[in-house]
Design a protein around this motif. Structure first.
Motif, mmCIF file in Angstrom:
data_model
loop_
_atom_site.group_PDB
_atom_site.id
_atom_site.type_symbol
_atom_site.label_atom_id
_atom_site.label_comp_id
_atom_site.label_asym_id
_atom_site.label_seq_id
_atom_site.Cartn_x
_atom_site.Cartn_y
_atom_site.Cartn_z
ATOM 1 N N PRO A 58 0.815 -1.232 0.000
ATOM 2 C CA PRO A 58 0.000 0.000 0.000
ATOM 3 C C PRO A 58 0.842 1.272 0.000
ATOM 4 C CG PRO A 58 -0.916 -1.602 1.525
ATOM 5 C CD PRO A 58 0.415 -2.152 1.085
ATOM 6 N N ARG A 59 1.935 1.276 0.782
ATOM 7 C CA ARG A 59 2.808 2.460 0.774
ATOM 8 C C ARG A 59 3.510 2.607 -0.574
ATOM 9 N NH1 ARG A 59 5.883 2.951 6.621
ATOM 10 N NH2 ARG A 59 4.007 3.111 7.918
ATOM 11 N N ALA A 60 3.911 1.483 -1.154
ATOM 12 C CA ALA A 60 4.575 1.549 -2.457
ATOM 13 C C ALA A 60 3.629 2.086 -3.524
ATOM 14 C CB ALA A 60 5.091 0.165 -2.853
ATOM 15 N N VAL A 61 2.364 1.639 -3.483
ATOM 16 C CA VAL A 61 1.371 2.157 -4.426
ATOM 17 C C VAL A 61 1.186 3.655 -4.239
ATOM 18 C CG1 VAL A 61 -1.075 2.110 -5.043
ATOM 19 C CG2 VAL A 61 0.170 -0.037 -4.705
ATOM 20 N N ALA A 62 1.097 4.093 -2.973
ATOM 21 C CA ALA A 62 0.918 5.523 -2.706
ATOM 22 C C ALA A 62 2.118 6.335 -3.170
ATOM 23 C CB ALA A 62 0.682 5.747 -1.212
ATOM 24 N N ALA A 63 3.334 5.845 -2.869
ATOM 25 C CA ALA A 63 4.537 6.577 -3.271
ATOM 26 C C ALA A 63 4.674 6.607 -4.786
ATOM 27 C CB ALA A 63 5.770 5.930 -2.643
ATOM 28 N N SER A 64 4.392 5.476 -5.435
ATOM 29 C CA SER A 64 4.479 5.423 -6.890
ATOM 30 C C SER A 64 3.458 6.342 -7.539
ATOM 31 C CB SER A 64 4.270 3.974 -7.351
ATOM 32 O OG SER A 64 4.302 3.878 -8.746
ATOM 33 N N SER A 65 2.231 6.317 -7.026
ATOM 34 C CA SER A 65 1.185 7.176 -7.588
ATOM 35 C C SER A 65 1.488 8.649 -7.345
ATOM 36 C CB SER A 65 -0.171 6.805 -6.984
ATOM 37 O OG SER A 65 -0.512 5.466 -7.279
ATOM 38 N N ALA A 66 2.036 8.962 -6.157
ATOM 39 C CA ALA A 66 2.382 10.353 -5.868
ATOM 40 C C ALA A 66 3.496 10.842 -6.793
ATOM 41 C CB ALA A 66 2.808 10.501 -4.410
ATOM 42 N N SER A 67 4.477 9.979 -7.055
ATOM 43 C CA SER A 67 5.571 10.356 -7.967
ATOM 44 C C SER A 67 5.041 10.602 -9.369
ATOM 45 C CB SER A 67 6.632 9.249 -7.988
ATOM 46 O OG SER A 67 7.176 9.056 -6.701
ATOM 47 N N LEU A 68 4.120 9.731 -9.804
ATOM 48 C CA LEU A 68 3.526 9.936 -11.116
ATOM 49 C C LEU A 68 2.750 11.242 -11.162
ATOM 50 C CD1 LEU A 68 2.832 8.921 -13.947
ATOM 51 C CD2 LEU A 68 0.902 7.674 -12.937
ATOM 52 N N GLN A 69 2.015 11.529 -10.097
ATOM 53 C CA GLN A 69 1.241 12.763 -10.074
ATOM 54 C C GLN A 69 2.131 13.997 -10.017
ATOM 55 O OE1 GLN A 69 -1.948 13.142 -10.636
ATOM 56 N NE2 GLN A 69 -2.187 10.934 -10.879
#
Length: 431
Positions: A146-157
């Motif tokens: 879940p943290r990896a998904v959040a960090a990855s999505s935040a980086s993309l955003q």
């Protein structure tokens, strides 16, 4: 617990962390390139046609090949090296960016060419999304997903914030570049807008090449499933898996219908020029606005993950998204519109982290490609088909009414899904 700091010197874990950062780099550069492409495509199409219907056709052209290729793409991802498939999809986008740059600078760009190349972009994404999604869970432990998904999505955003604004600014430099480089004779046949579009497409090409380099440096990740021929049973396995898991089906379909109705991206060129009275640089900022809210929420969730009431929070986030879209439709000032889009991006990021975490944690590795492919076509339908819906509706009732009806429809979907998928509404923990 940090995503990139380990308490052990385990070589496999260190290698996984480095590969995770490379995948992150590919998502940022590739996502940034894609955002700039869409800014230039949308503004250039509206420059050429002045038609909301044609803006919607760009989204439809990207959705149809993604729909047709979804099932075979998912099977390929579960059978072959996911890195090479991801690199291949980025390579096809490189070809599209190169063709657009040449067509713009040589003055043979046309609405028909834009639609044809949008079809190729849709085909590339049909392979990109499931391969990218299936790679991530192989690089981090399940507890950190879940943290990896959040960090990855935040980086993309973060790329989504910078790239559209940069693309719009570069597009707006076209008249200056035309005066600088064109002779009087050439200027008669090439306007500044084409110079600006060429510059955006060229930078997108450079970023896509960088994304390919990041992907190819990831260590080989062979899928765990057995090698089988692509029969109908194997091709449809992802659909049958989701059908047997109504909680996952509810989460994915919620995003499909909410974004299908509430998406307003395709109409941003119309809002920017005709309602908010700004230029391509303003369009870039509007496209960046959802990313501002998304980055804030994504970074917060990477640090403090969701622990309780995940299903109710998912539904609530989609409702906030619908309210934000209604506010955007009703405002005629730039900065309130920017703020409403930022809130919509924040709500969307909240729902994305919950939805993707649930799907990845509940899906075995040998099925991630096929489930990810079905998920990607749902996302594609919500984005590209939603753009067509917005453009077609705007052609009938006007852009403001189109977006307003979409926001109201999103709220109706939330109410309906709360009753139709009780397992989703009752879901407490992600893990």
């Amino acid at each position: 617990m940090s995503l990139i700091t380990t308490t052990s010197q385990n070589p496999a874990r260190l290698r996984g962390q480095r590969d995770y950062l490379r995948l992150l780099g590919a998502r940022v550069t590739g996502g940034g390139a894609n955002q700039m492409l869409m800014v230039a495509l949308g503004w250039q199409m509206y420059d050429l046609t002045g038609s909301a219907w044609d803006l919607g056709l760009v989204g439809l052209a990207q959705f149809l090949p993604a729909l047709l290729l979804t099932l075979p793409a998912g099977h390929w991802v579960d059978q072959h090296d996911r890195r090479l498939l991801l690199a291949g999809s980025l390579g096809l986008q490189c070809a599209v960016a190169l063709c657009l740059a040449l067509a713009s600078v040589q003055d043979w760009i046309s609405p028909h060419l834009i639609v044809m190349l949008s079809i190729l972009l849709g085909a590339a994404r049909a392979l990109q999304m499931p391969s990218q999604q299936a790679l991530l869970p192989t690089l981090v432990p399940p507890a950190l997903l879940p943290r990896a998904v959040a960090a990855s999505s935040a980086s993309l955003q973060a790329a989504v914030i910078v790239s559209p604004a940069l693309g719009g600014g570069l597009y707006a430099m076209g008249p200056w570049l035309s005066r600088l480089f064109d002779s009087a004779k050439t200027a008669a046949t090439m306007n500044g807008a084409r110079w600006g579009a060429t510059l955006v497409y060229a930078l997108s090409l450079v970023l896509l090449v960088a994304a390919i380099c990041c992907v190819l440096t990831i260590h080989r990740r062979q899928p765990q499933g057995r090698r089988v021929a692509p029969g109908l049973t194997e091709l449809t396995a992802g659909i049958r898996f989701l059908w047997r898991h109504p909680m996952m089906l509810g989460a994915i379909s919620l995003d499909l219908f909410a974004m299908l109705l509430g998406g307003a991206t395709a109409l941003l060129p119309i809002f920017a020029r005709d309602i908010l009275h700004t230029g391509p640089e303003g369009l870039g900022l509007l496209r960046s606005a959802p990313g501002v809210g998304a980055v804030i929420v994504g970074l917060a969730l990477a640090r403090v993950p969701i622990t309780r009431h995940a299903g109710a929070k998912l539904l609530g986030a989609v409702a906030v998204f619908g309210f934000a879209i209604i506010v955007f439709a009703l405002t005629s000032s730039f900065w309130p519109a920017f703020l409403a889009l930022a809130v919509s991006g924040a709500a969307d990021m909240f729902s994305v982290v919950i939805r993707q975490s649930l799907v990845q944690l509940e899906t075995p590795d040998e099925m991630r490609g096929r489930v990810g492919a079905v998920n990607s076509v749902f996302i594609g339908a919500s984005n590209q088909l939603g753009e067509f819906r917005a453009g077609a509706t705007a052609a009938l009732v006007g852009p403001v009414a189109s977006v307003l009806l979409g926001g109201i429809g999103t709220l109706a979907v939330v109410a309906l899904w709360w009753r139709a998928f009780p397992a989703l509404a009752r879901r407490d923990r992600l893990m």
